[in-house]
Design an enzyme around this catalytic site. Sequence first.
Site, PDB file in Angstrom:
ATOM      1  N   CYS A 136       7.485  13.095 -18.874  1.00  0.00           N
ATOM      2  CA  CYS A 136       6.258  13.816 -19.244  1.00  0.00           C
ATOM      3  C   CYS A 136       5.162  12.845 -19.674  1.00  0.00           C
ATOM      4  O   CYS A 136       4.028  12.905 -19.199  1.00  0.00           O
ATOM      5  CB  CYS A 136       6.534  14.791 -20.395  1.00  0.00           C
ATOM      6  SG  CYS A 136       7.780  16.031 -20.049  1.00  0.00           S
ATOM      7  N   ASP A 161      -4.029 -21.689 -43.019  1.00  0.00           N
ATOM      8  CA  ASP A 161      -5.268 -22.155 -43.637  1.00  0.00           C
ATOM      9  C   ASP A 161      -4.944 -22.517 -45.088  1.00  0.00           C
ATOM     10  O   ASP A 161      -4.032 -21.940 -45.683  1.00  0.00           O
ATOM     11  CB  ASP A 161      -6.313 -21.043 -43.580  1.00  0.00           C
ATOM     12  CG  ASP A 161      -7.599 -21.429 -44.271  1.00  0.00           C
ATOM     13  OD1 ASP A 161      -8.166 -22.471 -43.919  1.00  0.00           O
ATOM     14  OD2 ASP A 161      -8.022 -20.687 -45.185  1.00  0.00           O
TER      15      ASP A 161
END
Length: 795
Positions: free
Chosen positions: A19, A490
């Site tokens: 479906c 970082d």
Amino acid sequence: MGERNNIHLKIEGMTCAACSSRIEKVLNKQESITASVNLAMETATISYNSDEITLNNIEEKIEKLGFSVKHSKLDLDIKGMTCAACSARIEKVVNKLEGVTEATVNLPLERGTVAYLDGVITEEEILNRIERIGFKASVRRETAERKNSKDQEVSRQKRMFMIALIFSVPLFLTMVDHFSPESMILPHWLMNGYLQWALATPVQFYAGLQFYRGAFKSLRGGSANMDVLVAMGTSAAYFYSVWLVFQGEVYLFFETSAVIITLILLGKLLEARAKGRTSEAIKKLMGLQAKKAIVIRNEEELEIAIEDVIIGDIVVVKPGEKIPVDGIVVEGFTSIDESMLTGESIPVDKGINDEVIGATINKHGSFKFKTTKVGKETTLAQIIKVVEEAQGSKAPIQRLVDIISGYFVPGAVLIAIISFFSWFFIIGSSFQEALINFTAVLVIACPCALGLATPTSIMVGTGRGAENGILYKGGEHLERAHKTDTVVLDKTGTITKGEPELTDIFTTEGWVRSKLLHLVASIEKGSEHPLGQAIVKAAKEKNISFDPVEHFEAIPGHGIKATFKGEEVLIGTRKLLLDNQVNFEILEQEMISLESNGKTAMLVSVSGRAVGVIAVADNVKESSKEAVDQLKEMGYTVIMLTGDNKRTAHAIAKQIGIDHVFSEVLPEEKAFKIKELKDTGKKVIMVGDGINDAPALVLADIGMAIGTGTDVAMEASDITLMRGDLRSIPEAIKLSRATMKNIKQNLFWAFVYNSIGLPIAAVGLLAPWIAGAAMAFSSVSVVSNSLRLKRVKFK
């Protein structure tokens, strides 16, 4: 090029992967539409060009395939109407809204009803539109507390199953009794064909009506799904038995059709219950929100509904209460339990100018805050939105499953037909035996488990992550996270706390520390850089005044050039001073000493003469070393990325056990470093928190943003870590691994079930009712296995 709209539609009527893949295939044929359909969530995520196709066109396409788009209903109380022109005006304006299908207003009762597509437009947007034209609208509380649709589905499936069970038990018992005709213990009248017909009919056409409806809609839409298989198989057994009754036969097959439907309904009931549990994370998040807020208006404390709080309100929060919305503390001091947001159980101290988040719990002191975000803009609402979108998204592995499922049902019907003709015409068996094998093949072939294998795991995995402060923005990111091998961190705000403090001031002859601090702080007052803010903060604590700056120029990655009291001042790196022909040899040893201790040292020159060094240290987070150790144990290469000079960068990296460092990297160069790593074949996770990290986060295979950082970084990332704790990185990877392992288990058993079941049924070794039980419980087993992700251990 028209504007692209992104919507989420609730779709009813899907029963299996065939479906969802059918809807996807038809919608994606249209160039202006990009669609992804999630069977487990029963949703379609659609992006479309509003100039080329309308929402109504999309809904029509879905309905032509035999499915329906779910509409929500909103009952409103409307104040301020004085005549029919008012009600007509409201109807006209609301009916024009994208996503509203019908709006009616009753003037005498001062009420309105709006039918709308949930996922296209929200209740809040409808209310705001009515208020903008001069009326006051509010949701009628009985509607706001309407029963959850998943609970309704469980109730419906339970009712259908109980009806089927009551009528099927006598038929099942007669079948068992038939196994030994010489010693039958049941009354002979139970074998009456007309009685069995009467018992089987309610099961076939009342309890089993949903299968006929689904099959009709699917075939009308040009596809075949699970309902087609069930309807064909059970109808064959039922109608053949009816024919046998008229022939006066004793051995009938009513129990075959009735028991198959009953077992499949049991499977659907258990599946509906389990599906409800897969979305518990969303329910928990929604349940966290406060219902009331105490606001100060006209110097009075008023208790109002949370929906009525507006930006700028002053809200009072007492000990033990939930904070209703997001805001900034303006009075008082307290500690707040933010575990719902971050998963961290230790309360966080809050004072004036600190941010508070809606749905967190005030532990101790009373305080007041000014609201900054309400409604769908609050942090909690955004988290819910991210989790819902992630649960509704489709992982790449699901694409292959959808392709297979699209061919599976027609293939199963073909195998069933071949089986029937082989048994009846080639082998020469009886019509009854050929029909039983035909039915068994159809029933065992239902691809429900295949369709649920991936989305249920994604739903539970993303929900589990949200409960622990890890927000995946989509199933594809959850799938890809574990395929990486390198983590780039970082430094500022990620490895470190992002709250640097002034530690050292060194001056040359003719300058004193207070004078240098006054000079630098006056200039840095115009800077938003964390290092500059640390210097300004230190100056304020020492009651040093600030003087105006005549010229200010920030030089990214290098420092600041300014004019102060008529003199040119440079504050920053060695390169900045070298570029401006300033000799700083007298300060070099001091610089080396400070940098060797992990401090960021900035040179200061006035009118071409080096006058001092000012140093700032950003302390490393307590959890950073543990996180790095965990990542290295998992086989990851960990790299630190920073704009700091080489000596400072290596000093900080050494503290937490990082062996690879990219130092002196300018903000605009961060993305290039990520590209360099990817070009060498690395699969990179980039972790950052600042605006200048956004390009690198986008370029990385997986971008992770620290939730305590900027909104821009979080928007650019694939995964948001709500805690400012690097231990969330290995946790996110572990959850990705566990989820993908779970998906592969689900797919393995779903494929094995169908691959083994089909040939066994085709060769006549599988009774149809056993096939029905196996089909029903295969779906339940897949969903149940997915729920095991709720128990994933992070520590």
